[in-house]
Each structure stands twice: as C-alpha cells, then as structure tokens.
Write an enzyme that holds these catalytic residues in place. Sequence first.
Site, PDB file in Angstrom:
ATOM      1  N   GLY A 131     -66.849  -6.865  17.715  1.00 45.93           N
ATOM      2  CA  GLY A 131     -66.621  -7.192  19.072  1.00 45.93           C
ATOM      3  C   GLY A 131     -65.806  -6.574  19.746  1.00 45.93           C
ATOM      4  O   GLY A 131     -66.195  -6.208  20.907  1.00 45.93           O
ATOM      5  N   ASN A 145     -64.315 -19.842  20.613  1.00 45.92           N
ATOM      6  CA  ASN A 145     -64.348 -19.225  19.308  1.00 45.92           C
ATOM      7  C   ASN A 145     -62.548 -20.568  18.644  1.00 45.92           C
ATOM      8  O   ASN A 145     -62.590 -20.755  17.571  1.00 45.92           O
ATOM      9  CB  ASN A 145     -63.829 -17.940  19.452  1.00 45.92           C
ATOM     10  CG  ASN A 145     -62.343 -17.512  20.393  1.00 45.92           C
ATOM     11  OD1 ASN A 145     -62.975 -18.317  21.883  1.00 45.92           O
ATOM     12  ND2 ASN A 145     -61.191 -17.251  20.514  1.00 45.92           N
ATOM     13  N   GLN A 164     -68.929 -15.811  18.736  1.00 49.03           N
ATOM     14  CA  GLN A 164     -69.019 -17.138  17.730  1.00 49.03           C
ATOM     15  C   GLN A 164     -70.455 -18.242  17.714  1.00 49.03           C
ATOM     16  O   GLN A 164     -70.334 -19.087  17.055  1.00 49.03           O
ATOM     17  CB  GLN A 164     -67.888 -18.061  18.370  1.00 49.03           C
ATOM     18  CG  GLN A 164     -66.406 -17.321  18.115  1.00 49.03           C
ATOM     19  CD  GLN A 164     -66.263 -17.530  16.262  1.00 49.03           C
ATOM     20  OE1 GLN A 164     -66.832 -17.731  16.197  1.00 49.03           O
ATOM     21  NE2 GLN A 164     -65.304 -16.861  16.362  1.00 49.03           N
ATOM     22  N   SER A 181     -70.292  -9.531  16.855  1.00 48.90           N
ATOM     23  CA  SER A 181     -69.402  -9.048  15.541  1.00 48.90           C
ATOM     24  C   SER A 181     -70.176  -9.317  14.229  1.00 48.90           C
ATOM     25  O   SER A 181     -70.415 -10.263  13.838  1.00 48.90           O
ATOM     26  CB  SER A 181     -68.135  -9.550  15.775  1.00 48.90           C
ATOM     27  OG  SER A 181     -67.461  -8.853  14.646  1.00 48.90           O
ATOM     28  N   GLY A 182     -70.353  -8.485  13.442  1.00 46.27           N
ATOM     29  CA  GLY A 182     -70.941  -8.453  11.727  1.00 46.27           C
ATOM     30  C   GLY A 182     -70.313  -9.672  10.747  1.00 46.27           C
ATOM     31  O   GLY A 182     -71.157 -10.138  10.758  1.00 46.27           O
ATOM     32  N   HIS A 183     -68.951  -9.577  10.994  1.00 51.84           N
ATOM     33  CA  HIS A 183     -67.455 -10.723  10.253  1.00 51.84           C
ATOM     34  C   HIS A 183     -68.040 -12.189  10.676  1.00 51.84           C
ATOM     35  O   HIS A 183     -67.610 -12.695   9.341  1.00 51.84           O
ATOM     36  CB  HIS A 183     -66.506 -10.140  10.025  1.00 51.84           C
ATOM     37  CG  HIS A 183     -65.388  -9.914  11.425  1.00 51.84           C
ATOM     38  ND1 HIS A 183     -64.382 -10.833  10.735  1.00 51.84           N
ATOM     39  CD2 HIS A 183     -65.551  -8.995  11.963  1.00 51.84           C
ATOM     40  CE1 HIS A 183     -64.293 -10.723  12.041  1.00 51.84           C
ATOM     41  NE2 HIS A 183     -63.989  -9.721  12.657  1.00 51.84           N
ATOM     42  N   THR A 235     -69.913   9.584  13.674  1.00 53.94           N
ATOM     43  CA  THR A 235     -71.566   9.472  12.646  1.00 53.94           C
ATOM     44  C   THR A 235     -71.818   8.051  12.923  1.00 53.94           C
ATOM     45  O   THR A 235     -70.190   6.410  11.934  1.00 53.94           O
ATOM     46  CB  THR A 235     -70.917  10.233  11.268  1.00 53.94           C
ATOM     47  OG1 THR A 235     -70.570  11.658  11.750  1.00 53.94           O
ATOM     48  CG2 THR A 235     -71.715   9.738  10.167  1.00 53.94           C
ATOM     49  N   CYS A 271     -56.574 -12.997  16.181  1.00 51.60           N
ATOM     50  CA  CYS A 271     -56.459 -11.857  16.852  1.00 51.60           C
ATOM     51  C   CYS A 271     -54.737 -12.657  17.622  1.00 51.60           C
ATOM     52  O   CYS A 271     -53.896 -11.525  17.955  1.00 51.60           O
ATOM     53  CB  CYS A 271     -57.231 -11.911  17.579  1.00 51.60           C
ATOM     54  SG  CYS A 271     -59.114 -11.527  17.585  1.00 51.60           S
TER      55      CYS A 271
HETATM   56  N1  PLP Z   1     -64.741 -12.738  20.633  1.00 53.90           N
HETATM   57  C1  PLP Z   1     -64.519 -13.792  20.665  1.00 53.90           C
HETATM   58  C2  PLP Z   1     -64.547 -15.182  21.209  1.00 53.90           C
HETATM   59  C3  PLP Z   1     -64.245 -13.935  18.561  1.00 53.90           C
HETATM   60  O1  PLP Z   1     -63.967 -15.173  18.384  1.00 53.90           O
HETATM   61  C4  PLP Z   1     -63.348 -13.048  17.696  1.00 53.90           C
HETATM   62  C5  PLP Z   1     -63.246 -12.853  17.250  1.00 53.90           C
HETATM   63  O2  PLP Z   1     -62.554 -13.447  16.480  1.00 53.90           O
HETATM   64  C6  PLP Z   1     -63.834 -11.774  19.238  1.00 53.90           C
HETATM   65  C7  PLP Z   1     -64.550 -11.572  20.431  1.00 53.90           C
HETATM   66  C8  PLP Z   1     -63.111 -10.062  18.093  1.00 53.90           C
HETATM   67  O3  PLP Z   1     -64.294  -9.891  17.435  1.00 53.90           O
HETATM   68  P1  PLP Z   1     -64.124  -8.499  16.427  1.00 53.90           P
HETATM   69  O4  PLP Z   1     -63.408  -8.994  15.228  1.00 53.90           O
HETATM   70  O5  PLP Z   1     -65.390  -7.752  15.633  1.00 53.90           O
HETATM   71  O6  PLP Z   1     -63.671  -7.609  16.594  1.00 53.90           O
END
Ligand code: PLP
Length: 373
Positions: free
Chosen positions: A72, A149, A177, A197-199, A237, A320
């Site tokens: 993300g 989020n 999200q 974002s995959g996770h 890569t 974060c």
């Molecule tokens: N944007 C949102 C709304 C998120 O909740 C997050 C991660 O918490 C991100 C961006 C950042 O994604 P990534 O962890 O893949 O860098």
Amino acid sequence: MTKNIYLDHAATTPVDRDVMSAAMPFYSDVFYNASSLHACGQRAAAAVEHAREQCASAINARANEVYFTSGGTESINWAMSVADRTNKKRVIVSAIEHDAAIACAEALASRGFEVIYVKPTCGGTIAPDALEKVIDDNTALVCVMTVNNITGAIQPIKELCGIAHRYGALFFTDAVQAVNSMELDVKDSGVDMLAVSGHKFYAPKGVGFLYVKNDVRTDLDPLMRGGEQEKGKRAGTVDVPSVVAMGKAIEKAHAYISEYNAHAILVGEKFLNSLKYGDIIRCDNKTSDIMSVVFDGINGGRLAVALSCAGLCCSVGSACSAGSATPPRTLLEMGVKNADCAIRFSFGKHTSLNQASIAARTVNAVVKKLCGK
Ligand code: PLP
C-alpha cells in the site's frame, strides 16, 4: 498460557492456506526469474501474468492496468507523485487519509503545491459538497481513500471522482482496507488510480499493486528505475511467489465478499451486544469489519496494553502510527470527543462468534478494573 484473540485484522491478516499452497511451488520448483527469456523463466512469467489477470478481474480493470508493487505505501507514494507531472499547482487530499498519503501530501506541499485537506462530516464521510467548495481548474489530483482504516467509513468514491474529472483533475483512491468487503469496479467508479495491499486480504506482507488507468499511464513516472519490469514503470525482479499469492488471495476475497460481510455483521453484533461499556463511533455508511469504540476516561494506549495482557489483541489506531502518542487523525478530524480514549477492533474471516463474545467480556472486565467501576 491461553491463546490470544486477535481483533486487529485492519493491521494485517494471516496468509490463507490456499494462498500459501498456490505460492509454494514458486519458491522452489518454479523459482525462476520471470524476466528470463528461457522456457523456465517463461513459466514464472506466465504465473505472474495469470496473477495480474486475477488482480485486474477483481477490480474490473484490464490486466495491463495492474502494476505490482511492494504494498500500500509504495502504491500511494507512486500514485501521488503524478501531481509533479502536471502543470497544475493544487492537490486535494481528504483529512482522514492513511499516514502514507498525508506524508506524500506534505512532500508535495514542500515542492510548492497548495495542498488542501478536506474534513469529513461527523459521520466520517468526505461529502461531495466539501470537495466542490475547494476544487478548481488548477487542481492536479484529488486523493480520497475508499474505506477508512480507523472507522470503516465508506467514501462516495464515484461521486467524488466525477467532481474531480469535471475540473480536469486526476482521482486516486487508497482501497487498501476495501478489498474484503467491497465490490471495487474501476470502470464504474472511473478512478484513475487505485492502491491495494496484499496483507490486508490474506496474502503475504510486502506485495500490493497500483491500478493505473491506461489513459493515465504516460503521466506516471517510474518510482523505481532500472530494468524493464512492469513495462519499465517499476524496475526490480518481480517477487513471483508473493504476486502469485496475491492473485489467489484477491480472487478468493472477491468471490467471498457477501459471505465475508454477512459474517462480519454477525461477529460485530455479537461483540457489541456483549459489550457493557464504550461508545461506538457511528458513521454515515461503513463496513462491518472495522470499528472504533471510545471508552471515556481511559487512555486508549493504556487500555490496549491492558487488553493485550488479558489476551486480546486490538489497537489504538493504524499499525503504522502505533508508536505515536497522538490519537488517530480520523477521529480528531471527525470531532470525536475523547478521541484519545478510542480503541479499534477489526474482525476477520476466521473470527468466531465465541471469540467475539469472549473479547467483549475481556473488555468489560479490563475496563471495570481500570475505572474502578
Ligand atoms: N492505506 C491504508 C488505509 C492502510 O490501512 C494501510 C496499512 O495499514 C496502508 C495504506 C499501508 O499499506 P502497507 O502496509 O501495505 O504499506
């Protein structure tokens, strides 16, 4: 030791077993570099292109509009850099964006852009009227996330994008999200760029993608320079196993949206019905898998630590900004009183009703103890 109950799926999700199985061969048997021209490399390349199609299909895009990234944050940084390529000087960003978008907006401001932050309503929505008031023909980019989020608030992306386009501005949405709970249709919403974002949807960490509408492709400078990977737009890569995993994960998430939402509603209701204390942050329109609750009189950080000691994993805000002492920006911008007393609970597809009720009882006991109720 009793097992923790994990209610922090907005921070990250476990990798789904089918997703892991899909990725495994690409670590060993098919370990090849997808850029190699020999037959072995081409097997890896075919898997990467299949994953690209899976990602595109989940958001109704064309495969050649999907660019793989590390997640993300990278997708957001890349998308927002598009403003530099225009000859316009205004950028409009919602005030409830993730730290990554806010930091990019600040960087644009330091490069001479006039950055305008649009406040949400008290129901957590970026109102189209509010955008109309600040947009003009000098606006390069409008950036509004799809699902918040912290609150789960769903934004009126199609309407906001329509306004941006009327003024000739590009529209970018952070949909990080949104993948589990929302049908994302880039052709219908008209967005120019969309970050994933995959996770957040049961794929590994460190992989994501940026959708870039074909008309916009030439406006976007590469973020990574080097080889010709990703049509020369994102050198390096390709992480084949992660990309394959994300393709499988998004295909699964997309197929299960209704089921996922039905389950999140049940789990959320069970949790809230069993909760004796706290005020949920109400939104005009929200997903059911993310909620913030204010526990008056108890600092959120202190409560999150006490809940963790009692076996419940949840958070104060985004992962974060976990080290930050300030309350989540989203809640402050919504005008939530006692935003420093909020906790975010986020449910996942494996959260059981039993876990939801144990979690609520744990919160009840911990709050009672901390408040001397
Ligand atoms: N944007 C949102 C709304 C998120 O909740 C997050 C991660 O918490 C991100 C961006 C950042 O994604 P990534 O962890 O893949 O860098």
